[in-house]
Design a protein around this motif. Structure first.
Motif, PDB file in Angstrom:
ATOM      1  N   ARG A 169      50.337  49.764  25.395  1.00 22.04           N
ATOM      2  CA  ARG A 169      49.722  49.897  23.938  1.00 22.04           C
ATOM      3  C   ARG A 169      48.157  50.209  24.143  1.00 22.04           C
ATOM      4  O   ARG A 169      47.679  49.962  25.105  1.00 22.04           O
ATOM      5  N   THR A 175      51.878  49.984  16.528  1.00 17.70           N
ATOM      6  CA  THR A 175      50.769  49.731  15.928  1.00 17.70           C
ATOM      7  C   THR A 175      49.721  50.811  16.332  1.00 17.70           C
ATOM      8  O   THR A 175      49.534  51.294  17.069  1.00 17.70           O
ATOM      9  N   SER A 223      51.260  45.978  19.495  1.00 19.46           N
ATOM     10  CA  SER A 223      52.805  46.674  19.716  1.00 19.46           C
ATOM     11  C   SER A 223      52.331  48.128  19.806  1.00 19.46           C
ATOM     12  O   SER A 223      51.462  48.552  19.441  1.00 19.46           O
ATOM     13  N   ALA A 224      53.406  48.942  20.587  1.00 22.75           N
ATOM     14  CA  ALA A 224      53.252  50.289  20.668  1.00 22.75           C
ATOM     15  C   ALA A 224      53.377  50.949  19.269  1.00 22.75           C
ATOM     16  O   ALA A 224      52.817  52.191  19.208  1.00 22.75           O
TER      17      ALA A 224
END
Lengths: 289, 334
Positions: B249, B294, B291-292
């Motif tokens: 992230r 976001t 999170s990835a």
């Protein structure tokens, strides 16, 4: 096809060819070990000279003891020749006995044992290759002791030399076999010195290097027949001295005993060494300290 | 991973170190009191021209994997093959195909010169004569040690010793290279040079190469296939960049005009559930996106009230060590 691809294929063909070729012990491998030990040994000249001096000093001691003992029948009336032969043979055998174990112990302590085991050399060839230098040095010391003995008045029979050499070769093989047994113990226990020290002390007592085996109590004399040193030392006296004293081991008996010993102990030693390496692989302890 | 025939193939490989039997304790003491699972059914492949980095904390199983491939340890289960040869039962053939560079330079013969070291190794590999001599000079030139050919090893620097070890590993034209922490004893500059050398040789010679290192920035620089080991199991096997995409992230560094704005921004991002691992130092706020999925845009939208106070904003790629540390922490809690 690009030049690059062609080059890669040529390289790959070369690799495959080499992989197919049999992996045999060759003189070149033996020479490699010999050369390595030679360079290492000559890197420390003072240590080399002093240790060689240490091997010849007992000759002088024997010379003066010879004066003291006089013409004892037990030693054929010539203690000095009797002792010089014992010392020379012991030096030769000691080189063969401790060379492999010593080299293996050094490699283990330095952390270079695994590098050696990763080379594509059959592991059962290592005991012989790694023993060469010390065996040669032992032989060199033996020659120096005999030569020094000659200078100080020892007398050897010229007719016995070839039989003496046969005895030495068989003795060297026997001690190499014992060295392999000690190396097998080293792989598992990480120390081979206790075995070699114990055997060395037993040999110096039982084989009669500087005294006649006759002097030992009869139960110890029985044990004397179990070690190869007894045969080599005393049969050497039988072939090189006019009167070898009261404890005589005939040449033929010595040859037969040493042959049997070599077949049994060498075969058993190599088997034990292979088994201990396999056990070390299984337990993951080949490089352990 | 390469789709060519693998040079190294490891399948369901298991190694359990058993405590020594009682009789052996008379000979040497052992610290293993109960069975230790060093490898627990690992499977991976390495193809020609491919570098596979094996990463993991101490005790993960890296060295055991290498030792099995080299024939120095036998597996308890599964198979390991090198160039189609079984590492357990055909270890002599395997040893002929593998160039090994151990992590410690003590494996070199210190009193011998570079040439003598290579000559010794070459002879044991069955090479001789002019072929051996020309290979020695080629290998030394390849690792840029020709000028030190006649120097004794003890007089070489750690970096030069590492390069000599690499030359030794390459001398017999192996098709597989196994490098166990090759940069462990050398400084970062020498390590960078050595890795560059390894990458170019692997590409040029089409070697299958396995490498382990504790220096994760080095592994990152290899841009290679990576096998993450943890407690004898594979946590990840694949491309390092894909691993980043999978678990990484972004980290945001935002600088504000005032300390208060930074504090307020932290509250806003937290309230929106867009970030975690906050750090506020004066006017600077650092956070890892939650999170990835976001994005930085999501964060900026949440910061609407303090946007005029933003002086500088930067997306930072997290260091590999942080990503791996997260993964290993997760495995601890599983």
């Amino acid at each position: 096809m690009s030049v690059e691809t062609q080059e890669t294929e040529v390289k790959e063909r070369g690799r495959r060819k080499r992989r197919r070729s049999p992996n045999r012990p060759t003189p070149s491998i033996a020479v490699a070990f010999l050369r390595m030990d030679f360079i290492e040994e000559f890197s420390y000249p003072m240590s080399l000279v002093l240790s060689e001096l240490g091997t010849v000093l007992p000759v002088l001691v024997s010379y003066f003891i010879g004066d003291l003992v006089g013409e004892s029948a037990a030693v054929g009336g010539d203690y000095f020749t009797f002792a010089v032969l014992g010392l020379a043979v012991s030096a030769v055998l000691q080189g063969a006995l401790s060379g492999f174990g010593g080299n293996l112990q050094r490699a283990l302590n330095r952390g270079s044992l695994e590098t050696l085991l990763v080379e594509p050399v059959p592991w059962t060839f290592l005991p012989f290759a790694m023993n060469l230098w010390h065996t040669m040095m032992g032989a060199f010391e033996g020659v120096i002791i005999l030569g020094m003995g000659l200078l100080l008045g020892a007398e050897y029979l010229a007719s016995g030399w070839w039989r003496f050499i046969v005895l030495l070769l068989l003795g060297i093989l026997a001690c190499t076999a014992l060295g392999i047994v000690s190396a097998a113990i080293l792989i598992i226990s990480k120390r081979s010195k206790p075995f070699l020290t114990l055997y060395g002390m037993a040999a110096s007592l039982l084989a009669g290097a500087v005294f006649s085996v006759d002097q030992l109590p009869s139960w110890l004399q029985t044990l004397s027949w179990a070690i190869p040193h007894t045969y080599v030392i005393n049969a050497s006296r039988a072939v090189l001295m006019e009167d070898p004293g009261t404890f005589i081991v005939p040449f033929n008996l010595a040859v037969i005993a040493l042959l049997v010993f070599n077949v049994v102990v060498l075969t058993g030693g190599l088997w034990l060494f292979s088994r201990s390496l396999e056990y070390g692989r299984k337990m993951g302890m080949l490089s352990g300290y | 991973m390469s789709n060519r025939t693998p040079s190294i193939s490891v399948k369901d490989l298991t190694k359990v170190y058993e405590p020594s039997p009682t009789w052996m304790k008379l000979l040497v003491k052992s610290n293993i009191k109960s069975s230790v699972v060093a490898l627990d059914g690992i499977t991976f492949e390495v193809g020609p021209g491919e570098i596979c980095a094996v990463v993991g904390p101490n005790g993960a199983g890296k060295t055991t994997t290498f030792r099995i491939l080299l024939g120095l340890t036998t597996p308890s289960g599964g198979t390991a093959t090198v160039g189609g040869y079984d590492a357990q039962h055909e270890s002599v053939a395997v040893r002929r195909m593998v160039g090994w560079m151990p992590g410690q330079d003590v494996s070199l013969l210190m009193r011998l010169t570079c040439i003598e070291n290579l000559r010794f190794h070459g002879r044991l590999q069955g090479l001789k004569g002019d072929d051996l001599t020309s290979r020695i000079h080629d290998a030394l030139a390849k690792v840029d040690l020709s000028h030190a050919a006649e120097h004794s090893v003890f007089a070489l620097s750690s970096g030069m010793r590492a390069r000599l070890q690499l030359a030794r590993a390459l001398l017999h034209s192996p098709s597989v290279l196994i490098l166990d922490e090759p940069t462990g004893a050398i400084d970062p500059v020498a390590a960078h040079e050595l890795l560059g050398l390894i990458i170019s040789i692997v590409e040029e010679e089409r070697l299958a190469c396995m490498i382990s290192s504790h220096r994760l920035e080095e592994i990152e620089a290899l841009h290679s296939h990576v096998v993450l080991l943890d407690k004898g199991r594979i946590r990840y096997d694949g491309d390092l960049d894909e691993l980043r995409d999978l678990v990484d992230r972004e980290q945001l560094e935002i600088e504000f005009k005032t300390d208060e704005s930074a504090q307020q921004a932290r509250k806003l991002i937290d309230a929106a559930g867009l970030g975690e691992s906050f750090a506020v130092e004066g006017t600077q706020l650092t956070t890892v996106l939650s999170s990835a999925e976001t994005t930085t845009g999501d964060v900026l939208a949440a910061l609407e009230a303090v946007i005029p106070d933003v002086v500088h904003l930067q997306e930072v790629q997290r260091p590999l060590r942080d990503i791996l540390a997260d993964m290993y922490r997760e495995s601890e809690t599983e």
